[in-house]
Design a protein around this motif. Sequence first.
Motif: not given
Length: 269
Positions: A32-33, A35-42, A94-96, A109-111
């Motif tokens: 949720k943090s 805006n696209i799928s995790t796979e595409l983001f990576q 949330q992200i590294r 990064l909840r909001l």
Amino acid sequence: MPELPEMENYKHLLNERLRGKTITNVQVNREKSINISTELFQEKVNTQKLDQIERRAKHLLFHLDNGNVLLLHLMLGGWMYYGTEQDKPDRTIQIRLSFGDHHLYFIGLRLGYLHLFTEQEVLEELNDLGPEPLEPSFTKEVFIQLASKRRGKLKTTLFNQQFLSGIGNCYSDEICWHAKLLPTRQMNEMNEQEQIQLYHSMRSVLQEAIELGGYMSNPLFKNDVKTGGYTAHCKVYDQEGNPCSRCGNHIVKDKISSRKTFFCAECQK
């Protein structure tokens, strides 16, 4: 919530450490943090070189060498830490983003969010933001022209991102105190001399806060002695009940548009 000085401080410190480095791994623990799928983001972020980091308002823009941009907004409770697995904070990540054995951790990064855009998309995303208050082109004359067209309370106008970029709850109070103006003052009731004073106060407070590292209390990296240095210099923000450093009267706390607001009722008019 981090404001212009905090994000400017982050920008400088991160550029010193990350500019020109290659992202070697991407870990997303909260989809949720982004805006696209995790796979595409990576796929789009991993192995990319970080060309530079810019700031716009309360956002950071991480420019990648493939033309994409990571747009960060920390919102309420968000912060970052750069370091190794051994010295990272004991907090939920949330992200590294990894750079070899050092990592940039995005925490709280909840909001907030780290979204991936093209250069054109990020321009469209930020299109409705007002001018940057510290830009050389943002002169006293430009400010007076903008301020003269506004109605509403001084505080709510200052943190309206469509009016000016980057000012929030803390610095709107600090600017009003510096200008000796109550945050409840109506914009259309100020005379030109008060508008001029407000302009100079705004630039003075923001520049000092940047130089001192902003008011965020969490260090960006191990042995970071700059971040959060402005906290001890706040004149009114979170100072309820303390004596005003200018007149000695007690600082009071109120709410304006549901925002906590601090001011001196004696020397702010």
